[in-house]
Design an enzyme around this catalytic site. Structure first.
Site, PDB file in Angstrom:
ATOM      1  N   SER A 140      73.233  52.631   5.563  1.00 59.14           N
ATOM      2  CA  SER A 140      71.966  51.913   5.433  1.00 59.14           C
ATOM      3  C   SER A 140      71.044  52.396   6.543  1.00 59.14           C
ATOM      4  O   SER A 140      71.515  52.910   7.574  1.00 59.14           O
ATOM      5  CB  SER A 140      72.195  50.407   5.570  1.00 59.14           C
ATOM      6  N   TYR A 153      76.456  43.039   9.649  1.00 54.27           N
ATOM      7  CA  TYR A 153      76.236  44.091   8.655  1.00 54.27           C
ATOM      8  C   TYR A 153      75.786  45.369   9.367  1.00 54.27           C
ATOM      9  O   TYR A 153      76.304  46.459   9.100  1.00 54.27           O
ATOM     10  CB  TYR A 153      75.177  43.648   7.644  1.00 54.27           C
TER      11      TYR A 153
END
Length: 244
Positions: A140, A153
């Site tokens: 990401s 995350y």
């Protein structure tokens, strides 16, 4: 990529029944590849199989050693080999350590899916197919700068980013290790996100191009400029992410 006169490429995509994983599966199928996907939802796997009857859909929880081995057995039985592994399965969990009394609830499951399982599956695959052509890790933009609303995350994706970077050096030059850093993408995981979203099809197209050119990173949409902006204007980027 598969070209005329070459054997059909065999691709395994974890979490391949929706979102980025599904778009990647459809992009590879459109180019003539043999595709296997895995997921945990029986309904989603059945929908995928109806839409793509020539692909292999396997029910598997990649955090389970037994399920990973069974999945690779199914790939070997159907196709005989594996050329490209795409570690895509993941989950986004908001965690506020200033308010929630149980901010670490189910943390082990989150880290297992986002960090440990891709590493373990990569090891499983390399033990069977040590000369695999390519391994892809879907991280990401948050791997480079962690989101305020989901620090664990960001931590998991940063860890996967570091693993991919070192593995790339270990496996060079035979196996291409690609890291895909998608921006906010129009997927079920981002259903509650109200900002601008990139389409999964665009993410898939950028990924296939990066594989073709053996790049180290695939940077769709806004993430294309992220590494440069972090070098020349890190405070501006951090202020922007602090609002996420």
């Amino acid at each position: 990529m598969t070209r005329r006169g070459e054997s059909v490429q065999v691709v395994l995509i974890t979490g391949g029944t929706s979102g980025i994983g599904l778009s990647l599966a459809e992009a590879f199928l459109a180019q003539g590849a043999a595709v296997a996907v895995c997921g945990r939802s029986t309904a989603a796997l059945e929908r995928f199989s109806r839409a793509h009857p020539n692909a292999l859909a396997v029910q598997a929880d990649v955090t389970s050693t037994e399920a990973r081995i069974a999945m690779l057995d199914a790939v070997a039985a159907r196709f005989g080999r594996l050329d490209v592994l795409i570690n895509n399965a993941g989950i986004f969990v908001n965690r506020d350590f200033t308010e929630a009394p149980d901010a670490t609830k189910d943390l082990e499951q989150e880290l297992a899916l986002n960090l440990t399982a891709p590493i373990q599956l990569t090891g499983d695959v390399l033990s069977r197919w040590p000369e695999i052509s390519a391994i892809v890790f879907v991280t990401s933009g948050f791997a480079l700068i962690s989101p305020t609303r989901a620090p664990t995350y960001g931590a998991a994706k940063a860890g996967l980013h570091g693993f991919a970077e070192a593995l790339r050096r270990q496996l060079a030059p035979n196996t291409h290790v690609l890291e895909l850093l998608p921006p906010a993408t129009d997927t079920p995981m981002n259903a509650d996100f109200t900002g601008k979203k990139t389409s999964p099809a665009e993410v898939a197209a950028v990924t296939l191009k990066a594989l073709e050119h053996r790049r180290s990173m695939a940077l769709p949409g806004p993430t294309k400029l992220l590494p440069t902006l972090l070098r020349i204007a890190p405070n501006t980027i951090k202020r922007s992410v602090s609002k996420m």
